[in-house]
Design an enzyme around this catalytic site. Structure first.
Site, PDB file in Angstrom:
ATOM      1  N   ARG A  75      72.514-111.130  27.028  1.00  0.00           N
ATOM      2  CA  ARG A  75      73.710-110.380  27.421  1.00  0.00           C
ATOM      3  C   ARG A  75      73.321-109.423  28.558  1.00  0.00           C
ATOM      4  O   ARG A  75      72.493-108.539  28.375  1.00  0.00           O
ATOM      5  CB  ARG A  75      74.222-109.578  26.223  1.00  0.00           C
ATOM      6  CG  ARG A  75      75.454-108.765  26.536  1.00  0.00           C
ATOM      7  CD  ARG A  75      75.273-107.295  26.232  1.00  0.00           C
ATOM      8  NE  ARG A  75      76.475-106.559  26.569  1.00  0.00           N
ATOM      9  CZ  ARG A  75      76.649-105.283  26.303  1.00  0.00           C
ATOM     10  NH1 ARG A  75      75.741-104.585  25.677  1.00  0.00           N
ATOM     11  NH2 ARG A  75      77.756-104.679  26.691  1.00  0.00           N
ATOM     12  N   HIS A 105      79.974-102.516  32.814  1.00  0.00           N
ATOM     13  CA  HIS A 105      79.175-101.640  31.938  1.00  0.00           C
ATOM     14  C   HIS A 105      78.997-100.308  32.680  1.00  0.00           C
ATOM     15  O   HIS A 105      77.890 -99.922  33.034  1.00  0.00           O
ATOM     16  CB  HIS A 105      77.843-102.319  31.615  1.00  0.00           C
ATOM     17  CG  HIS A 105      77.133-101.761  30.408  1.00  0.00           C
ATOM     18  ND1 HIS A 105      76.729-102.534  29.340  1.00  0.00           N
ATOM     19  CD2 HIS A 105      76.730-100.503  30.081  1.00  0.00           C
ATOM     20  CE1 HIS A 105      76.116-101.788  28.430  1.00  0.00           C
ATOM     21  NE2 HIS A 105      76.104-100.538  28.870  1.00  0.00           N
ATOM     22  N   GLU A 137      82.035-100.457  25.671  1.00  0.00           N
ATOM     23  CA  GLU A 137      82.197 -99.159  25.027  1.00  0.00           C
ATOM     24  C   GLU A 137      83.156 -98.212  25.734  1.00  0.00           C
ATOM     25  O   GLU A 137      82.749 -97.222  26.368  1.00  0.00           O
ATOM     26  CB  GLU A 137      80.826 -98.487  24.878  1.00  0.00           C
ATOM     27  CG  GLU A 137      79.930 -99.219  23.914  1.00  0.00           C
ATOM     28  CD  GLU A 137      78.681 -98.414  23.527  1.00  0.00           C
ATOM     29  OE1 GLU A 137      78.462 -97.327  24.081  1.00  0.00           O
ATOM     30  OE2 GLU A 137      77.941 -98.887  22.667  1.00  0.00           O
ATOM     31  N   ASN A 193      79.369-102.758  18.784  1.00  0.00           N
ATOM     32  CA  ASN A 193      78.110-102.069  19.100  1.00  0.00           C
ATOM     33  C   ASN A 193      77.904-101.025  18.018  1.00  0.00           C
ATOM     34  O   ASN A 193      78.812-100.243  17.725  1.00  0.00           O
ATOM     35  CB  ASN A 193      78.201-101.350  20.456  1.00  0.00           C
ATOM     36  CG  ASN A 193      78.317-102.311  21.625  1.00  0.00           C
ATOM     37  OD1 ASN A 193      78.517-103.512  21.435  1.00  0.00           O
ATOM     38  ND2 ASN A 193      78.206-101.795  22.828  1.00  0.00           N
ATOM     39  N   TYR A 207      75.077 -98.132  16.132  1.00  0.00           N
ATOM     40  CA  TYR A 207      73.785 -97.439  16.097  1.00  0.00           C
ATOM     41  C   TYR A 207      73.592 -96.578  14.849  1.00  0.00           C
ATOM     42  O   TYR A 207      72.540 -96.569  14.255  1.00  0.00           O
ATOM     43  CB  TYR A 207      73.603 -96.577  17.358  1.00  0.00           C
ATOM     44  CG  TYR A 207      73.366 -97.419  18.588  1.00  0.00           C
ATOM     45  CD1 TYR A 207      72.083 -97.788  18.960  1.00  0.00           C
ATOM     46  CD2 TYR A 207      74.436 -97.889  19.357  1.00  0.00           C
ATOM     47  CE1 TYR A 207      71.847 -98.588  20.070  1.00  0.00           C
ATOM     48  CE2 TYR A 207      74.216 -98.696  20.471  1.00  0.00           C
ATOM     49  CZ  TYR A 207      72.923 -99.046  20.820  1.00  0.00           C
ATOM     50  OH  TYR A 207      72.700 -99.851  21.910  1.00  0.00           O
ATOM     51  N   GLU A 222      75.485-104.849  20.401  1.00  0.00           N
ATOM     52  CA  GLU A 222      74.375-103.903  20.560  1.00  0.00           C
ATOM     53  C   GLU A 222      73.967-103.343  19.214  1.00  0.00           C
ATOM     54  O   GLU A 222      74.836-102.956  18.410  1.00  0.00           O
ATOM     55  CB  GLU A 222      74.754-102.718  21.453  1.00  0.00           C
ATOM     56  CG  GLU A 222      74.771-103.010  22.917  1.00  0.00           C
ATOM     57  CD  GLU A 222      75.024-101.764  23.769  1.00  0.00           C
ATOM     58  OE1 GLU A 222      74.681-100.649  23.335  1.00  0.00           O
ATOM     59  OE2 GLU A 222      75.586-101.942  24.867  1.00  0.00           O
TER      60      GLU A 222
HETATM   61  C1  BGC Z   1      75.294 -98.381  25.747  1.00  0.00           C
HETATM   62  C2  BGC Z   1      73.966 -98.723  26.371  1.00  0.00           C
HETATM   63  C3  BGC Z   1      72.951 -97.651  25.986  1.00  0.00           C
HETATM   64  C4  BGC Z   1      72.781 -97.703  24.489  1.00  0.00           C
HETATM   65  C5  BGC Z   1      71.721 -96.766  23.930  1.00  0.00           C
HETATM   66  C6  BGC Z   1      75.203 -97.883  24.329  1.00  0.00           C
HETATM   67  O1  BGC Z   1      76.072 -96.830  24.159  1.00  0.00           O
HETATM   68  O2  BGC Z   1      76.190 -99.443  25.871  1.00  0.00           O
HETATM   69  O3  BGC Z   1      74.126 -98.839  27.739  1.00  0.00           O
HETATM   70  O4  BGC Z   1      71.764 -97.764  26.669  1.00  0.00           O
HETATM   71  O5  BGC Z   1      74.004 -97.369  23.884  1.00  0.00           O
HETATM   72  O6  BGC Z   1      72.081 -95.435  24.028  1.00  0.00           O
END
Ligand code: BGC
Length: 504
Positions: A99, A144, A189, A331, A333, A401
């Protein structure tokens, strides 16, 4: 909604579980594709090669004083020069797809299709060909965050005309590359780009019109995605037969306690942070979520505005936007715990998105990671996937992501532990909650320019040596771990990476 990426997953063969959570070996669901990601501005460098014009991030990173380590992305990973090396790295991992994103001002130096850059457009064509020649599927993000500065001078994402400008840009990309690209991500995002770029000055373009800019951007982004998707559906899909969707940051929000108040605060936070973009596209009702409409209207009134600061969709627009997706780009985290009780007026700028929500989010007693937005709370991933299933019509989900930021080191056991424990939860979401996860992407292929954190924060499963003229890359432990996952299609929690002396 059309079926998205790849084959439907066969659930029954899915689990060769030897032991759960303290797993030894767990087979991945059949059909789950694995990939690795990057973005143009973060890796390419060559910011002024050929006829490329500056993007908002070129300018912002060099002049705003916001980048924490004072670096910029002028060279970054030099992927523009050495793209074949990126492909070789992906090939070495043995994953299914790569990607990457296309830089709008590299392909359209004026921002408009009156001029298509020969060199810029050939660069992506060559990259796609190189991937295909190596048996790697290209998954391409059109946008992006690196908007042409020239379009920002006309208002950028705060100007409703950008939906048409984006549609024209998408038209060029589908036409140039759609014969070979079968999975498109329109916009990466929307929340981060709108909230940090228009509702604050943390990201380019640094407009800082909090409480207004982020909502204008939200509506215009959703409209732009819809125009691009409809264009694809009408003009290109019949001959190109691919899929196209937006990807949304879908971190999880949990009530700080089980009290109805805190649970409601968490649901409202999901609406503000995810629903603002997903609700118009993925629900039968369409438009912005009710909670956001109500809370922004109430606060706007209290603050003396004659109308809500949240723009409205017309009935026609609501219908136009509904269903403009082929899968949910997800995405993820981390997770935050929210409550209304610990929120105090004045905690956030007034007006602002955070103040409109009127809740406070914390990591509770989780130890923040080096990069707090990837603090490891793996069970949140399962809950976020379930939220998507329940609130977005049970779509196919491409995890676009998931990754972990550090300050470096080749023996990145913390990253391996993070990725492994998130995958375990994702597998539970598939098996136990029947979430249709069809793809998983590690962020990121290599260390790169991490926006306002500059070059100091490292997300790569390959280390990038920025001191070296060629920006040489070395696989980290996590790269060997991921390579093993791709080769065996199994999560082996006891896997111990053996370092091989290899560089790219
Ligand atoms: C973004 C990436 C970024 C990653 C880590 C995401 O919010 O799409 O570009 O590097 O998080 O922070």
């Amino acid at each position: 909604m059309r079926k998205g990426f790849g084959l439907p997953i066969v659930f029954c063969l899915f689990h060769l579980v030897i032991s759960q959570k303290n797993c030894t070996t767990i087979r991945l669901p059949k059909g789950l594709k694995l990939g690795v990601g990057s973005a143009a501005f973060q890796i390419e460098g060559a910011w002024d090669a050929a006829d490329k014009t500056p993007s908002i991030w070129d300018n912002f990173s060099r002049s705003s004083g916001v980048i924490k380590d004072g670096s910029n992305a002028q060279d970054s990973c030099k992927s523009y020069e050495y793209y074949k090396r990126d492909v070789a790295m992906v090939k070495y991992l043995g994953v299914d797809f790569y990607r990457f994103s296309i830089s709008w001002p590299r392909v359209l130096p004026t921002g408009f299709p009156n001029k298509i850059s020969k060199e810029g457009s050939e660069y992506y064509s060559n990259l796609i060909d190189e991937l295909l020649a190596n048996g790697i599927e290209p998954v391409v993000t059109m946008f992006h965050w690196d908007l042409p500065q020239r379009l920002q001078n006309l208002g950028g994402w705060a100007n409703p005309l950008i939906a048409d400008w984006f549609e024209d840009y998408a038209d060029v990309l589908f036409d140039l590359y759609g014969d070979r690209v079968k999975t498109w991500i329109t916009i990466n995002e929307p929340r981060q780009m709108g909230l940090f770029g228009y509702g604050s000055n943390r990201f380019a373009p640094g407009i800082n019109a909090h409480g207004i800019g982020e909502y204008l951007a939200a509506k215009n982004i959703v409209m732009a995605n819809a125009k691009a998707w409809r264009l694809y559906d009408r003009k290109y899909r019949p001959k190109q037969n691919g899929t196209c969707s937006i990807t949304i940051a879908t971190d999880h929000r949990e009530g700080i306690t089980d009290s109805p108040d805190d649970i409601q605060a968490a649901l409202d936070a999901m609406d503000f942070e995810v629903g603002l973009y997903s609700h118009p596209i993925f629900t039968k009702k369409g438009g912005f979520p009710d909670s956001v409409v109500r809370l922004v209207a109430e606060k706007s009134k209290e603050q003396g505005y004659l109308e809500s600061r949240l723009p409205e969709f017309t009935e026609e627009e609501i219908e136009f936007v509904k269903g403009t997706s082929d899968f949910f780009g997800f995405n993820h985290y981390s997770t935050k715990f929210v409550s209304r009780k610990s929120y105090k007026p004045g905690m956030y700028p007034i007006p602002s998105h955070d103040d409109d929500l009127g809740a406070f989010g914390t990591l509770l007693d989780y130890t923040p990671a080096v990069v707090p937005h990837c603090t490891s709370i793996p069970w949140g991933a399962r809950k976020a996937l379930k939220w998507v299933k329940e609130n977005c019509g049970n779509p196919d989900i491409m995890i676009i992501e998931n990754g972990f930021g550090t300050h470096g080191g080749l023996q990145d056991n913390d990253r391996v532990t993070y990725l492994q424990s998130y995958l375990l939860e994702i597998l539970d979401a598939v098996e136990k909650d029947q979430c249709n996860v069809v793809a998983y992407t590690v962020w990121s292929l290599m260390d790169n320019f991490e926006w306002d954190s500059g070059l100091r924060v490292k997300f790569g499963i390959f280390e990038t040596n920025y001191d070296d003229e060629k920006k040489t890359r070395t696989p980290r432990a996590s790269a060997f771990w991921y390579k093993n996952l791709a080769a065996t299609k199994s999560l082996d929690c006891d896997f111990k990476p053996t370092f091989k002396n290899i560089q790219f």
